[in-house]
Design a protein around this motif. Structure first.
Motif, PDB file in Angstrom:
ATOM      1  N   GLN A 159       0.787  -1.391   0.184  1.00 31.37           N
ATOM      2  CA  GLN A 159      -0.173   0.417  -0.039  1.00 31.37           C
ATOM      3  C   GLN A 159       0.780   1.190  -0.017  1.00 31.37           C
ATOM      4  O   GLN A 159       0.049   2.466  -0.641  1.00 31.37           O
ATOM      5  N   LEU A 160       2.004   0.715   0.396  1.00 34.46           N
ATOM      6  CA  LEU A 160       3.020   3.068   0.382  1.00 34.46           C
ATOM      7  C   LEU A 160       3.372   2.261  -0.671  1.00 34.46           C
ATOM      8  O   LEU A 160       3.598   4.035  -1.032  1.00 34.46           O
ATOM      9  N   PHE A 161       4.251   1.662  -1.460  1.00 35.97           N
ATOM     10  CA  PHE A 161       5.107   1.586  -2.761  1.00 35.97           C
ATOM     11  C   PHE A 161       4.774   0.785  -3.869  1.00 35.97           C
ATOM     12  O   PHE A 161       5.139   1.660  -4.764  1.00 35.97           O
ATOM     13  N   ASN A 221       0.418   5.197  -2.062  1.00 40.40           N
ATOM     14  CA  ASN A 221       0.398   5.962  -0.857  1.00 40.40           C
ATOM     15  C   ASN A 221       2.063   7.133  -0.933  1.00 40.40           C
ATOM     16  O   ASN A 221       1.896   8.371  -0.284  1.00 40.40           O
ATOM     17  N   ALA A 222       3.171   6.484  -0.907  1.00 40.93           N
ATOM     18  CA  ALA A 222       4.438   7.350  -0.662  1.00 40.93           C
ATOM     19  C   ALA A 222       5.258   6.398  -1.943  1.00 40.93           C
ATOM     20  O   ALA A 222       6.191   5.922  -2.069  1.00 40.93           O
ATOM     21  N   VAL A 223       4.477   6.705  -3.933  1.00 43.27           N
ATOM     22  CA  VAL A 223       4.779   6.759  -4.612  1.00 43.27           C
ATOM     23  C   VAL A 223       6.814   6.396  -5.061  1.00 43.27           C
ATOM     24  O   VAL A 223       7.195   8.150  -4.263  1.00 43.27           O
ATOM     25  N   PRO A 224       6.986   5.741  -5.435  1.00 45.71           N
ATOM     26  CA  PRO A 224       8.868   5.854  -4.749  1.00 45.71           C
ATOM     27  C   PRO A 224       9.160   6.633  -6.423  1.00 45.71           C
ATOM     28  O   PRO A 224      10.805   6.331  -6.075  1.00 45.71           O
ATOM     29  N   GLN A 225       8.576   6.784  -7.102  1.00 43.90           N
ATOM     30  CA  GLN A 225       9.680   6.933  -8.650  1.00 43.90           C
ATOM     31  C   GLN A 225       9.332   8.486  -8.661  1.00 43.90           C
ATOM     32  O   GLN A 225       8.061   9.768  -8.683  1.00 43.90           O
ATOM     33  N   GLY A 226      10.333   9.512  -8.328  1.00 43.10           N
ATOM     34  CA  GLY A 226      10.476  10.617  -8.993  1.00 43.10           C
ATOM     35  C   GLY A 226       9.529  11.641  -9.425  1.00 43.10           C
ATOM     36  O   GLY A 226       9.218  12.655  -9.277  1.00 43.10           O
ATOM     37  N   SER A 227       9.591  10.898 -10.683  1.00 44.29           N
ATOM     38  CA  SER A 227       8.703  11.924 -11.835  1.00 44.29           C
ATOM     39  C   SER A 227       7.342  12.447 -10.909  1.00 44.29           C
ATOM     40  O   SER A 227       6.689  13.508 -11.723  1.00 44.29           O
ATOM     41  N   VAL A 228       6.738  11.031 -10.532  1.00 43.29           N
ATOM     42  CA  VAL A 228       5.243  11.680  -9.656  1.00 43.29           C
ATOM     43  C   VAL A 228       5.190  13.210  -9.215  1.00 43.29           C
ATOM     44  O   VAL A 228       4.332  13.686  -8.957  1.00 43.29           O
ATOM     45  N   GLN A 257      11.393  -1.424 -14.234  1.00 39.33           N
ATOM     46  CA  GLN A 257      10.621   0.021 -14.090  1.00 39.33           C
ATOM     47  C   GLN A 257      11.396   0.941 -14.357  1.00 39.33           C
ATOM     48  O   GLN A 257      12.360   1.199 -14.138  1.00 39.33           O
ATOM     49  N   PRO A 258      10.622   1.939 -13.465  1.00 39.45           N
ATOM     50  CA  PRO A 258      11.073   3.922 -14.355  1.00 39.45           C
ATOM     51  C   PRO A 258      12.172   3.550 -13.022  1.00 39.45           C
ATOM     52  O   PRO A 258      12.572   2.772 -11.999  1.00 39.45           O
ATOM     53  N   ILE A 259      13.620   4.400 -14.032  1.00 39.58           N
ATOM     54  CA  ILE A 259      14.646   4.145 -13.386  1.00 39.58           C
ATOM     55  C   ILE A 259      15.315   5.176 -12.151  1.00 39.58           C
ATOM     56  O   ILE A 259      15.633   5.257 -11.091  1.00 39.58           O
ATOM     57  N   ASP A 260      13.544   6.373 -11.570  1.00 40.22           N
ATOM     58  CA  ASP A 260      14.324   6.626 -10.725  1.00 40.22           C
ATOM     59  C   ASP A 260      13.491   6.375  -9.429  1.00 40.22           C
ATOM     60  O   ASP A 260      12.038   6.925  -8.297  1.00 40.22           O
ATOM     61  N   HIS A 261      13.256   5.161  -9.494  1.00 40.46           N
ATOM     62  CA  HIS A 261      12.930   4.552  -8.302  1.00 40.46           C
ATOM     63  C   HIS A 261      13.706   4.862  -6.959  1.00 40.46           C
ATOM     64  O   HIS A 261      14.902   4.655  -7.264  1.00 40.46           O
ATOM     65  N   ILE A 262      12.981   4.920  -5.765  1.00 39.97           N
ATOM     66  CA  ILE A 262      14.014   6.088  -4.721  1.00 39.97           C
ATOM     67  C   ILE A 262      15.065   4.639  -4.341  1.00 39.97           C
ATOM     68  O   ILE A 262      15.935   4.820  -3.594  1.00 39.97           O
ATOM     69  N   GLY A 263      14.416   3.313  -4.384  1.00 41.52           N
ATOM     70  CA  GLY A 263      15.638   2.445  -3.922  1.00 41.52           C
ATOM     71  C   GLY A 263      16.233   2.567  -4.387  1.00 41.52           C
ATOM     72  O   GLY A 263      17.875   1.663  -4.279  1.00 41.52           O
ATOM     73  N   LEU A 264      16.118   2.444  -6.158  1.00 36.16           N
ATOM     74  CA  LEU A 264      17.660   2.091  -7.237  1.00 36.16           C
ATOM     75  C   LEU A 264      18.669   3.601  -6.610  1.00 36.16           C
ATOM     76  O   LEU A 264      19.883   3.373  -7.267  1.00 36.16           O
ATOM     77  N   PHE A 265      17.836   4.618  -6.319  1.00 39.33           N
ATOM     78  CA  PHE A 265      19.188   5.989  -6.071  1.00 39.33           C
ATOM     79  C   PHE A 265      20.002   5.035  -4.796  1.00 39.33           C
ATOM     80  O   PHE A 265      20.996   5.058  -4.890  1.00 39.33           O
ATOM     81  N   LEU A 286       5.197  10.848   3.232  1.00 38.93           N
ATOM     82  CA  LEU A 286       3.989  10.006   3.465  1.00 38.93           C
ATOM     83  C   LEU A 286       4.441   8.418   3.550  1.00 38.93           C
ATOM     84  O   LEU A 286       3.399   8.027   4.031  1.00 38.93           O
ATOM     85  N   ALA A 287       5.635   8.075   3.677  1.00 36.33           N
ATOM     86  CA  ALA A 287       5.993   6.508   3.977  1.00 36.33           C
ATOM     87  C   ALA A 287       5.408   7.251   5.290  1.00 36.33           C
ATOM     88  O   ALA A 287       4.868   5.977   5.999  1.00 36.33           O
ATOM     89  N   HIS A 288       6.016   7.529   6.063  1.00 33.99           N
ATOM     90  CA  HIS A 288       5.011   8.187   7.446  1.00 33.99           C
ATOM     91  C   HIS A 288       4.684   8.163   7.686  1.00 33.99           C
ATOM     92  O   HIS A 288       3.534   6.876   9.333  1.00 33.99           O
ATOM     93  N   GLN A 289       3.950   8.650   6.908  1.00 34.11           N
ATOM     94  CA  GLN A 289       2.184   9.061   7.186  1.00 34.11           C
ATOM     95  C   GLN A 289       1.143   7.708   7.195  1.00 34.11           C
ATOM     96  O   GLN A 289       0.660   7.438   7.832  1.00 34.11           O
ATOM     97  N   TYR A 290       1.394   7.363   6.454  1.00 31.76           N
ATOM     98  CA  TYR A 290       0.964   5.712   6.176  1.00 31.76           C
ATOM     99  C   TYR A 290       1.163   4.967   5.908  1.00 31.76           C
ATOM    100  O   TYR A 290       0.772   3.541   6.008  1.00 31.76           O
ATOM    101  N   ALA A 291       2.341   4.431   6.716  1.00 32.07           N
ATOM    102  CA  ALA A 291       2.492   3.205   7.807  1.00 32.07           C
ATOM    103  C   ALA A 291       2.117   2.384   8.336  1.00 32.07           C
ATOM    104  O   ALA A 291       1.724   3.079   9.310  1.00 32.07           O
ATOM    105  N   ALA A 292       1.361   1.464   7.918  1.00 34.27           N
ATOM    106  CA  ALA A 292       0.532   0.525   8.911  1.00 34.27           C
ATOM    107  C   ALA A 292       1.561  -0.332  10.107  1.00 34.27           C
ATOM    108  O   ALA A 292       0.856  -0.492  11.114  1.00 34.27           O
ATOM    109  N   THR A 293       2.618  -0.268  10.043  1.00 30.69           N
ATOM    110  CA  THR A 293       3.460  -1.194  10.935  1.00 30.69           C
ATOM    111  C   THR A 293       4.475  -0.115  11.270  1.00 30.69           C
ATOM    112  O   THR A 293       5.352   0.705  10.743  1.00 30.69           O
ATOM    113  N   ASP A 294       4.919  -0.040  12.269  1.00 30.95           N
ATOM    114  CA  ASP A 294       6.233   0.333  12.812  1.00 30.95           C
ATOM    115  C   ASP A 294       7.506   0.163  12.463  1.00 30.95           C
ATOM    116  O   ASP A 294       8.406   0.609  12.485  1.00 30.95           O
TER     117      ASP A 294
END
Length: 236
Positions: free
Chosen positions: A98-100, A107-114, A147-155, A197-205
């Motif tokens: 639901q986050l990524f 809820n926390a799209v991980p691609q920068g262009s968005v 996947q799009p190259i601007d995924h935060i995990g790829l950075f 956004l990830a912190h705001q919408y995360a359902a787990t600690d």
């Protein structure tokens, strides 16, 4: 200070343990790029990742992030075979989705262009600029799936590789400058918002803590490399 002012930044970078930074970037890469796997979570628990995470400037995000992540992993029990229970893993997978990832709009799209595109498109102009930047600097990414190259995990994968090189080549000013530009122009303008956004919408600690630690790490990199992200409008 702009990215062109490198003298003071070089003095600051001389005090950094880049092998440690490489390890942090690698953890964030593995945690953000794909759904959580049992071995990854177990390894984080066994190595007490929250306890060993550097405190940096003692910012609140760091303290709260280590507390949330550490508390989650500490209360997570393992069976006699050293495995986490299936329900806990499913909970984490649902939270990651639901986050990524989805289904539906994450809820926390991980691609920068968005964040940087008024139409909130994937592979928009900022992605093309990043592709040109990687090509100009000889950076190639190995991806398990398209996947799009601007995924935060790829950075964080690029930072992982770059910090490893910088640890071996501490006087490589062109490499340090490449990291500065990557942060200033391509990652920092939007990544703080992604972690918010990830912190705001995360359902787990687990993901709440991870988001705070990721945010704090970027703050530390911004301080270390003496840069300010370019001013830009975000569209989410």
């Amino acid at each position: 200070m702009s990215v062109n002012a490198t003298t003071d930044a070089n003095v600051c970078l001389a005090t950094i343990d880049f092998l440690e930074y490489q390890g942090l970037a690698r953890i964030l890469h593995h945690c953000l790029i794909r759904y959580p796997e049992q071995k990854l979570i177990q390894d984080l628990k066994e190595c007490d990742i929250a306890g060993s995470w550097p405190e940096f400037g003692l910012r609140e995000q760091n303290r709260a992030g280590r507390q949330l992540l550490g508390g989650y992993l500490q209360q997570m029990t393992l069976n006699a075979m050293g495995e986490m229970d299936a329900a806990t893993l499913i909970e984490l997978k649902l939270d990651y989705g639901q986050l990524f990832f989805g289904p539906g709009e994450p809820n926390a799209v991980p691609q920068g262009s968005v964040y940087l595109s008024e139409e909130q498109l994937f592979n928009d102009r900022s992605t093309m600029a990043l592709i040109d930047f990687y090509r100009a600097n000889g950076i190639e990414l190995q991806m398990d799936f398209p996947q799009p190259i601007d995924h935060i995990g790829l950075f964080f994968a690029v930072l992982d590789q770059s910090f490893g090189r910088l640890a071996a080549e501490p006087n490589n000013q062109s490499l340090a400058r490449m990291i500065q530009v990557l942060l200033q122009l391509h990652l920092l303008p939007w990544a703080f918002r992604c972690f918010e956004l990830a912190h705001q919408y995360a359902a787990t600690d687990f993901y709440r803590g991870l988001a705070l630690l990721g945010y704090d790490f970027l703050q530390q990199l911004q301080q270390d490399f003496q840069i300010l992200p370019i001013a830009t409008r975000l569209y989410r």
